[in-house]
Write a protein that holds these residues in place. Structure first.
Motif, PDB file in Angstrom:
ATOM      1  N   MET A   1       0.840  -1.203   0.000  1.00  0.00           N
ATOM      2  CA  MET A   1       0.000   0.000   0.000  1.00  0.00           C
ATOM      3  C   MET A   1       0.869   1.244   0.000  1.00  0.00           C
ATOM      4  O   MET A   1       2.033   1.202   0.389  1.00  0.00           O
ATOM      5  CB  MET A   1      -0.864  -0.006   1.264  1.00  0.00           C
ATOM      6  N   PRO A   2       0.320   2.377  -0.451  1.00  0.00           N
ATOM      7  CA  PRO A   2       1.102   3.610  -0.441  1.00  0.00           C
ATOM      8  C   PRO A   2       1.302   4.121   0.986  1.00  0.00           C
ATOM      9  O   PRO A   2       0.373   4.074   1.791  1.00  0.00           O
ATOM     10  CB  PRO A   2       0.249   4.588  -1.256  1.00  0.00           C
ATOM     11  N   ILE A   3       2.513   4.592   1.289  1.00  0.00           N
ATOM     12  CA  ILE A   3       2.733   5.187   2.607  1.00  0.00           C
ATOM     13  C   ILE A   3       2.110   6.593   2.601  1.00  0.00           C
ATOM     14  O   ILE A   3       1.921   7.181   1.545  1.00  0.00           O
ATOM     15  CB  ILE A   3       4.251   5.265   2.965  1.00  0.00           C
ATOM     16  N   HIS A   4       1.756   7.080   3.800  1.00  0.00           N
ATOM     17  CA  HIS A   4       1.168   8.420   3.877  1.00  0.00           C
ATOM     18  C   HIS A   4       1.455   9.019   5.240  1.00  0.00           C
ATOM     19  O   HIS A   4       1.773   8.294   6.188  1.00  0.00           O
ATOM     20  CB  HIS A   4      -0.338   8.361   3.618  1.00  0.00           C
ATOM     21  N   ASP A   5       1.342  10.359   5.334  1.00  0.00           N
ATOM     22  CA  ASP A   5       1.572  11.002   6.629  1.00  0.00           C
ATOM     23  C   ASP A   5       0.248  11.098   7.404  1.00  0.00           C
ATOM     24  O   ASP A   5      -0.770  10.550   6.971  1.00  0.00           O
ATOM     25  CB  ASP A   5       2.257  12.369   6.455  1.00  0.00           C
ATOM     26  N   GLN A   6       0.263  11.822   8.507  1.00  0.00           N
ATOM     27  CA  GLN A   6      -0.938  11.868   9.352  1.00  0.00           C
ATOM     28  C   GLN A   6      -2.077  12.685   8.738  1.00  0.00           C
ATOM     29  O   GLN A   6      -3.165  12.769   9.301  1.00  0.00           O
ATOM     30  CB  GLN A   6      -0.579  12.412  10.735  1.00  0.00           C
ATOM     31  N   TYR A   7      -1.813  13.328   7.583  1.00  0.00           N
ATOM     32  CA  TYR A   7      -2.877  14.048   6.872  1.00  0.00           C
ATOM     33  C   TYR A   7      -3.294  13.311   5.603  1.00  0.00           C
ATOM     34  O   TYR A   7      -3.944  13.872   4.740  1.00  0.00           O
ATOM     35  CB  TYR A   7      -2.407  15.459   6.504  1.00  0.00           C
ATOM     36  N   MET A   8      -2.854  12.067   5.456  1.00  0.00           N
ATOM     37  CA  MET A   8      -3.173  11.200   4.317  1.00  0.00           C
ATOM     38  C   MET A   8      -2.433  11.600   3.031  1.00  0.00           C
ATOM     39  O   MET A   8      -2.807  11.193   1.939  1.00  0.00           O
ATOM     40  CB  MET A   8      -4.689  11.150   4.027  1.00  0.00           C
ATOM     41  N   ARG A   9      -1.359  12.382   3.189  1.00  0.00           N
ATOM     42  CA  ARG A   9      -0.557  12.797   2.037  1.00  0.00           C
ATOM     43  C   ARG A   9       0.416  11.678   1.675  1.00  0.00           C
ATOM     44  O   ARG A   9       1.142  11.195   2.554  1.00  0.00           O
ATOM     45  CB  ARG A   9       0.202  14.058   2.439  1.00  0.00           C
ATOM     46  N   SER A  10       0.465  11.286   0.418  1.00  0.00           N
ATOM     47  CA  SER A  10       1.398  10.235   0.004  1.00  0.00           C
ATOM     48  C   SER A  10       2.793  10.829  -0.135  1.00  0.00           C
ATOM     49  O   SER A  10       2.997  12.016   0.118  1.00  0.00           O
ATOM     50  CB  SER A  10       0.953   9.648  -1.337  1.00  0.00           C
TER      51      SER A  10
END
Lengths: 367, 105
Positions: free
Chosen positions: A274-283
């Motif tokens: 799966m794509p990694i993302h930050d705590q704001y759902m930004r890839s």
């Protein structure tokens, strides 16, 4: 050619959440979905949701979809159905296929909410007609009014296997058995209890080893498994069924996010790659947000909150900030934490933390 | 084996008109707008195609247009996903053999 602030791919709960929050802040939002009906998989969920009022507890899935769709429409979200997002072009546009024609969409930010696909399980005979995913049987029964079989073996005791089995019984089918390779039932016991009270045998530490039949399934062979999930020779039993349903998990549909060069990681607890993302759902690609089952297979309520978070943050970063946005994002993050609370969600929570650490590292020191 | 669900304690289905279609030359009826796959299943058909190399039978698998296992030939056009394509009156539907040829099954 189309120019929008926010392009949202996938009109399930995550995509709808993102589109609603984006449009609410004044962003011009285009929502596309390859299906003819919006709502993602919510439209086939005829059961009532659990949790708190904020997470639509007590409301049936398809009713939640209708509610979100009307909100999106009121806020001016443009929705194109039967429309496929094909990929990212060299000039930065996203190519969509709509009514047989290719169109270029130029978007400030792209939110990918492409969902998940069901896992398959290979065993001798698994390609015979009559072996299908539990989701297929659920869609046909709950949406189209067609019962795919009368005598059914379900493989997998997660919530999908349990809920679909019960819904097919409501529609008139007989669940001859439900097998689960793990030593215990993996879904919610409240769902399992409904089946057990109706007399459905739930066989833990058992799996399907063969589907037999001429041109279609006529019987299934099940067997006990050892601690390593290997079938134990000599424990085989045959069950007369016309249908075998596979409810063995889902994996994120990350094809499109890979085309957007979003970095990926493997997390078994969230369905796989799966794509990694930050705590704001930004890839890892700052133009692209990921949410819902694409960002780790969980539940519709989680998908909706992740979508909302992606919608708020992407709109904000495009200059559509509203007073109270920071608080709203904190509230959504808090809500996600509560949805992942409890022992049953522990593995998902830990996996999600690792994904957000990796995703956050892409932006550390950059803003 | 398969059947149309006429009454359900929770789900609610749209009213649909019964229409005729042909499957491998046999006249059948189904509900306009239901997926072709649903109409075929309700008529007792579970094999929708045969594979290219070994001719094995295939039918409905994912039910949401993702896996392409259920493709059939519709009005001479092959590779039509029967699970997401609505049935229309007068459709000429055929079992797909292998990869299918444009113009004939």
């Amino acid at each position: 050619m189309r120019q929008v602030d926010l392009l949202v791919v996938g009109a399930g709960p995550a995509g709808l959440g993102a589109a609603i929050e984006g449009a609410r802040r004044g962003a011009k939002v285009l929502l596309v979905d390859e299906n003819r009906t919006a709502g993602g998989q919510l439209y086939k969920q005829i059961h009532k949701f659990f949790g708190s009022g904020a997470h639509y507890a007590g409301t049936r899935g398809y009713q939640i979809a209708e509610l979100l769709l009307s909100q999106a429409a009121e806020l001016g979200v443009e929705t194109l159905l039967d429309t496929r997002a094909l990929g990212l072009m060299d000039d930065g546009s996203v190519s969509i296929l709509h009514e047989g024609k290719l169109e270029a969409v130029y978007a400030g930010k792209v939110v990918l909410a492409t969902g998940a696909r069901e896992n398959a399980l290979a065993f001798p005979g698994w390609t015979l007609p009559g072996v299908m995913t539990a989701g297929a049987a659920q869609t046909f029964s709950n949406v189209h009014g067609t019962l795919v079989g009368r005598n059914i073996l379900t493989v997998g005791s997660g919530n999908v296997g349990l809920i679909v089995s019960y819904q097919l019984m409501q529609a008139g089918a007989e669940i001859r058995a439900l097998v689960e390779a793990a030593p215990r039932i993996t879904g919610y016991l409240v769902h399992a209890g409904k089946l057990q009270r109706a007399g459905v045998p739930i066989r833990t530490a058992h799996t399907v080893v063969e589907a037999r039949g001429d041109k279609r399934v006529e019987e299934a062979v099940i067997a006990r498994v050892d601690e390593g999930f290997r079938p134990i020779p000599g424990t085989e039993e045959t069950v007369a069924v016309d249908t075998i349903l596979l409810a063995v998990g889902l994996n994120p549909r990350a094809d499109l996010s890979a085309m957007f060069r979003c970095e990926t990681a493997y997390e078994g607890g969230l369905g796989g790659l799966m794509p990694i993302h930050d705590q704001y759902m930004r890839s890892s690609n700052p133009q692209v947000y990921v949410c819902g089952d694409l960002a780790g297979v969980e539940e519709a309520s989680t998908a909706l909150e992740e979508g909302r978070l992606a919608g708020v943050h992407s709109a904000m970063s495009l200059g559509f900030a509203q007073k109270g946005d920071e608080g709203r994002m904190a509230e959504l993050q808090e809500s996600l934490c509560s949805l992942r609370g409890g022992e049953h969600a522990r593995r998902r929570l830990d996996a999600k933390k690792r994904i957000m650490e990796k995703g956050g590292a892409c932006y550390a020191g950059r803003e | 084996m398969c059947m149309h669900i006429s009454e359900h304690p929770v789900a609610d289905y749209p009213e649909r008109e019964r229409v005729s279609f042909l499957f491998d030359g046999r006249p059948m009826t189904g509900l306009a707008g239901q997926p072709i796959a649903a109409a075929l299943l309700e008529n007792g058909v579970s094999v929708f195609r045969h594979t290219h190399k070994s001719g094995q039978p295939r039918g409905l698998f994912c039910g949401i247009g993702q896996c392409s296992d259920c493709v059939v030939v519709v009005n001479g056009r092959p590779n039509v996903r029967s699970c997401v394509t609505p049935l229309e009156a007068g459709m000429v539907i055929e079992t797909q053999m292998g990869l299918g040829k444009v113009g004939k099954a």
